[in-house]
Design a protein around this motif. Structure first.
Motif, PDB file in Angstrom:
ATOM      1  N   PRO A 188      51.460  47.752  40.917  1.00  9.47           N
ATOM      2  CA  PRO A 188      52.814  48.198  40.561  1.00  9.47           C
ATOM      3  C   PRO A 188      53.614  47.098  39.853  1.00  9.47           C
ATOM      4  O   PRO A 188      54.475  47.384  39.042  1.00  9.47           O
ATOM      5  CB  PRO A 188      53.447  48.549  41.900  1.00  9.47           C
ATOM      6  N   ASN A 189      53.293  45.855  40.169  1.00  7.15           N
ATOM      7  CA  ASN A 189      53.928  44.704  39.526  1.00  7.15           C
ATOM      8  C   ASN A 189      52.860  43.977  38.705  1.00  7.15           C
ATOM      9  O   ASN A 189      51.688  44.008  39.057  1.00  7.15           O
ATOM     10  CB  ASN A 189      54.501  43.754  40.581  1.00  7.15           C
ATOM     11  N   PRO A 190      53.270  43.279  37.651  1.00  5.45           N
ATOM     12  CA  PRO A 190      52.265  42.567  36.827  1.00  5.45           C
ATOM     13  C   PRO A 190      51.839  41.245  37.480  1.00  5.45           C
ATOM     14  O   PRO A 190      52.101  40.156  36.977  1.00  5.45           O
ATOM     15  CB  PRO A 190      52.994  42.349  35.508  1.00  5.45           C
ATOM     16  N   ASN A 191      51.179  41.338  38.634  1.00  5.67           N
ATOM     17  CA  ASN A 191      50.832  40.145  39.415  1.00  5.67           C
ATOM     18  C   ASN A 191      49.345  40.071  39.749  1.00  5.67           C
ATOM     19  O   ASN A 191      48.959  39.506  40.775  1.00  5.67           O
ATOM     20  CB  ASN A 191      51.663  40.103  40.702  1.00  5.67           C
ATOM     21  N   LEU A 192      48.506  40.610  38.894  1.00  6.00           N
ATOM     22  CA  LEU A 192      47.070  40.641  39.170  1.00  6.00           C
ATOM     23  C   LEU A 192      46.487  39.238  39.348  1.00  6.00           C
ATOM     24  O   LEU A 192      45.728  38.987  40.277  1.00  6.00           O
ATOM     25  CB  LEU A 192      46.323  41.379  38.054  1.00  6.00           C
ATOM     26  N   SER A 193      46.820  38.317  38.460  1.00  5.73           N
ATOM     27  CA  SER A 193      46.254  36.959  38.533  1.00  5.73           C
ATOM     28  C   SER A 193      46.586  36.287  39.851  1.00  5.73           C
ATOM     29  O   SER A 193      45.716  35.668  40.471  1.00  5.73           O
ATOM     30  CB  SER A 193      46.773  36.099  37.372  1.00  5.73           C
ATOM     31  N   GLU A 194      47.825  36.400  40.273  1.00  2.00           N
ATOM     32  CA  GLU A 194      48.234  35.778  41.539  1.00  2.00           C
ATOM     33  C   GLU A 194      47.494  36.401  42.717  1.00  2.00           C
ATOM     34  O   GLU A 194      47.033  35.693  43.619  1.00  2.00           O
ATOM     35  CB  GLU A 194      49.750  35.913  41.740  1.00  2.00           C
ATOM     36  N   ALA A 195      47.373  37.715  42.704  1.00  3.84           N
ATOM     37  CA  ALA A 195      46.692  38.420  43.796  1.00  3.84           C
ATOM     38  C   ALA A 195      45.213  38.032  43.873  1.00  3.84           C
ATOM     39  O   ALA A 195      44.686  37.757  44.956  1.00  3.84           O
ATOM     40  CB  ALA A 195      46.842  39.936  43.621  1.00  3.84           C
ATOM     41  N   MET A 196      44.529  37.996  42.739  1.00  6.76           N
ATOM     42  CA  MET A 196      43.103  37.665  42.734  1.00  6.76           C
ATOM     43  C   MET A 196      42.867  36.197  43.073  1.00  6.76           C
ATOM     44  O   MET A 196      41.886  35.849  43.728  1.00  6.76           O
ATOM     45  CB  MET A 196      42.470  38.015  41.388  1.00  6.76           C
ATOM     46  N   HIS A 197      43.799  35.343  42.652  1.00  7.25           N
ATOM     47  CA  HIS A 197      43.682  33.933  43.032  1.00  7.25           C
ATOM     48  C   HIS A 197      43.785  33.794  44.551  1.00  7.25           C
ATOM     49  O   HIS A 197      42.996  33.071  45.163  1.00  7.25           O
ATOM     50  CB  HIS A 197      44.765  33.103  42.346  1.00  7.25           C
ATOM     51  N   HIS A 198      44.732  34.498  45.139  1.00 10.04           N
ATOM     52  CA  HIS A 198      44.902  34.456  46.597  1.00 10.04           C
ATOM     53  C   HIS A 198      43.638  34.949  47.300  1.00 10.04           C
ATOM     54  O   HIS A 198      43.131  34.295  48.220  1.00 10.04           O
ATOM     55  CB  HIS A 198      46.107  35.295  47.008  1.00 10.04           C
ATOM     56  N   LEU A 199      43.110  36.080  46.863  1.00 10.92           N
ATOM     57  CA  LEU A 199      41.920  36.660  47.486  1.00 10.92           C
ATOM     58  C   LEU A 199      40.715  35.734  47.355  1.00 10.92           C
ATOM     59  O   LEU A 199      40.063  35.383  48.350  1.00 10.92           O
ATOM     60  CB  LEU A 199      41.604  38.020  46.856  1.00 10.92           C
ATOM     61  N   LEU A 236      41.519  40.751  52.036  1.00  5.13           N
ATOM     62  CA  LEU A 236      41.871  41.767  51.043  1.00  5.13           C
ATOM     63  C   LEU A 236      43.083  42.574  51.506  1.00  5.13           C
ATOM     64  O   LEU A 236      43.999  42.840  50.721  1.00  5.13           O
ATOM     65  CB  LEU A 236      40.681  42.692  50.775  1.00  5.13           C
ATOM     66  N   ILE A 237      43.130  42.948  52.772  1.00  2.00           N
ATOM     67  CA  ILE A 237      44.279  43.687  53.314  1.00  2.00           C
ATOM     68  C   ILE A 237      45.542  42.845  53.209  1.00  2.00           C
ATOM     69  O   ILE A 237      46.607  43.348  52.814  1.00  2.00           O
ATOM     70  CB  ILE A 237      44.001  44.138  54.767  1.00  2.00           C
ATOM     71  N   GLU A 238      45.449  41.552  53.545  1.00  6.46           N
ATOM     72  CA  GLU A 238      46.597  40.654  53.393  1.00  6.46           C
ATOM     73  C   GLU A 238      47.085  40.643  51.949  1.00  6.46           C
ATOM     74  O   GLU A 238      48.289  40.693  51.678  1.00  6.46           O
ATOM     75  CB  GLU A 238      46.223  39.219  53.779  1.00  6.46           C
ATOM     76  N   CYS A 239      46.140  40.586  51.039  1.00  9.55           N
ATOM     77  CA  CYS A 239      46.445  40.543  49.613  1.00  9.55           C
ATOM     78  C   CYS A 239      47.118  41.847  49.153  1.00  9.55           C
ATOM     79  O   CYS A 239      48.098  41.829  48.404  1.00  9.55           O
ATOM     80  CB  CYS A 239      45.148  40.298  48.847  1.00  9.55           C
ATOM     81  N   ILE A 240      46.615  42.965  49.626  1.00  9.86           N
ATOM     82  CA  ILE A 240      47.179  44.278  49.290  1.00  9.86           C
ATOM     83  C   ILE A 240      48.633  44.354  49.752  1.00  9.86           C
ATOM     84  O   ILE A 240      49.513  44.804  49.011  1.00  9.86           O
ATOM     85  CB  ILE A 240      46.336  45.406  49.923  1.00  9.86           C
ATOM     86  N   GLU A 241      48.884  43.891  50.974  1.00  2.00           N
ATOM     87  CA  GLU A 241      50.242  43.935  51.523  1.00  2.00           C
ATOM     88  C   GLU A 241      51.169  42.951  50.815  1.00  2.00           C
ATOM     89  O   GLU A 241      52.303  43.292  50.467  1.00  2.00           O
ATOM     90  CB  GLU A 241      50.204  43.664  53.026  1.00  2.00           C
ATOM     91  N   ARG A 284      31.740  39.906  55.599  1.00  2.00           N
ATOM     92  CA  ARG A 284      32.356  41.079  54.966  1.00  2.00           C
ATOM     93  C   ARG A 284      33.668  41.450  55.667  1.00  2.00           C
ATOM     94  O   ARG A 284      34.664  41.775  55.013  1.00  2.00           O
ATOM     95  CB  ARG A 284      31.404  42.271  55.002  1.00  2.00           C
ATOM     96  N   GLU A 285      33.680  41.389  56.994  1.00  2.00           N
ATOM     97  CA  GLU A 285      34.891  41.702  57.754  1.00  2.00           C
ATOM     98  C   GLU A 285      36.009  40.715  57.427  1.00  2.00           C
ATOM     99  O   GLU A 285      37.167  41.113  57.270  1.00  2.00           O
ATOM    100  CB  GLU A 285      34.593  41.698  59.250  1.00  2.00           C
ATOM    101  N   LYS A 286      35.679  39.444  57.318  1.00  8.64           N
ATOM    102  CA  LYS A 286      36.681  38.439  56.972  1.00  8.64           C
ATOM    103  C   LYS A 286      37.230  38.689  55.571  1.00  8.64           C
ATOM    104  O   LYS A 286      38.443  38.611  55.342  1.00  8.64           O
ATOM    105  CB  LYS A 286      36.073  37.033  57.074  1.00  8.64           C
ATOM    106  N   PHE A 287      36.350  39.005  54.627  1.00  8.35           N
ATOM    107  CA  PHE A 287      36.790  39.304  53.268  1.00  8.35           C
ATOM    108  C   PHE A 287      37.757  40.488  53.273  1.00  8.35           C
ATOM    109  O   PHE A 287      38.802  40.458  52.616  1.00  8.35           O
ATOM    110  CB  PHE A 287      35.587  39.613  52.368  1.00  8.35           C
ATOM    111  N   SER A 290      41.242  32.116  49.079  1.00 12.14           N
ATOM    112  CA  SER A 290      41.276  32.200  50.546  1.00 12.14           C
ATOM    113  C   SER A 290      39.889  32.464  51.111  1.00 12.14           C
ATOM    114  O   SER A 290      39.458  31.805  52.068  1.00 12.14           O
ATOM    115  CB  SER A 290      42.229  33.310  51.002  1.00 12.14           C
ATOM    116  N   TYR A 291      39.177  33.428  50.523  1.00  6.76           N
ATOM    117  CA  TYR A 291      37.847  33.746  51.035  1.00  6.76           C
ATOM    118  C   TYR A 291      36.861  32.601  50.775  1.00  6.76           C
ATOM    119  O   TYR A 291      36.089  32.231  51.664  1.00  6.76           O
ATOM    120  CB  TYR A 291      37.307  35.048  50.446  1.00  6.76           C
ATOM    121  N   SER A 292      36.871  32.033  49.588  1.00  7.41           N
ATOM    122  CA  SER A 292      35.890  30.978  49.291  1.00  7.41           C
ATOM    123  C   SER A 292      36.137  29.741  50.149  1.00  7.41           C
ATOM    124  O   SER A 292      35.173  29.102  50.596  1.00  7.41           O
ATOM    125  CB  SER A 292      35.881  30.628  47.803  1.00  7.41           C
ATOM    126  N   ASN A 293      37.389  29.403  50.420  1.00  3.67           N
ATOM    127  CA  ASN A 293      37.671  28.262  51.309  1.00  3.67           C
ATOM    128  C   ASN A 293      37.163  28.533  52.714  1.00  3.67           C
ATOM    129  O   ASN A 293      36.554  27.660  53.345  1.00  3.67           O
ATOM    130  CB  ASN A 293      39.162  27.946  51.325  1.00  3.67           C
TER     131      ASN A 293
END
Length: 116
Positions: free
Chosen positions: A77-88, A49-54, A42-45, A91-94
């Motif tokens: 604020p930007n239309p970048n939801l897909s990119e953000a969720m892909h990153h999250l 998530l914080i990296e993704c938010i920033e 959970r801490e790693k996730f 990164s976590y699943s790997n």
């Protein structure tokens, strides 16, 4: 030949993305399997998530981490939801697969050495 509607794969509707959109996001483990096995997971996730938010300038209002899924309530604020969720998720699943594969490997070695 496919005759019934239930046999056809139907694509997910396109996600509407625009600046300032608010989303309820959830993601579940494959076959509803647990995605958090410990507090360390959970801490790693949350670090990812914080990296993704920033990185993607996301405004996170709240989150819930369950054993086999998570929920996020956020504004983009930007239309970048897909990119953000892909990153999250990638990164976590790997990280998760790498960490827990070692545990499985160690268990297999133990069983191989200590045969019944």
């Amino acid at each position: 030949m496919i005759n019934s509607q239930k046999d056809k794969k139907i694509a997910r509707p396109l996600r509407i993305k625009f600046p300032g959109a608010i989303y309820h996001i959830f993601s579940r483990g494959h076959r509803k399997e647990n995605i958090f096995l410990s507090n360390h997971d959970r801490e790693k996730f949350l670090k990812i998530l914080i990296e993704c938010i920033e990185k993607y300038s996301i405004h996170l209002y709240c989150y819930v981490l369950m054993k086999n899924h998570y929920h996020l309530f956020q504004k983009t604020p930007n239309p970048n939801l897909s990119e953000a969720m892909h990153h999250l998720n990638s990164s976590y699943s790997n990280w998760f697969k790498k960490k827990h594969k070692l545990r499985l490997f160690n268990t297999c070695n133990y069983l191989n050495i200590n045969r019944l």
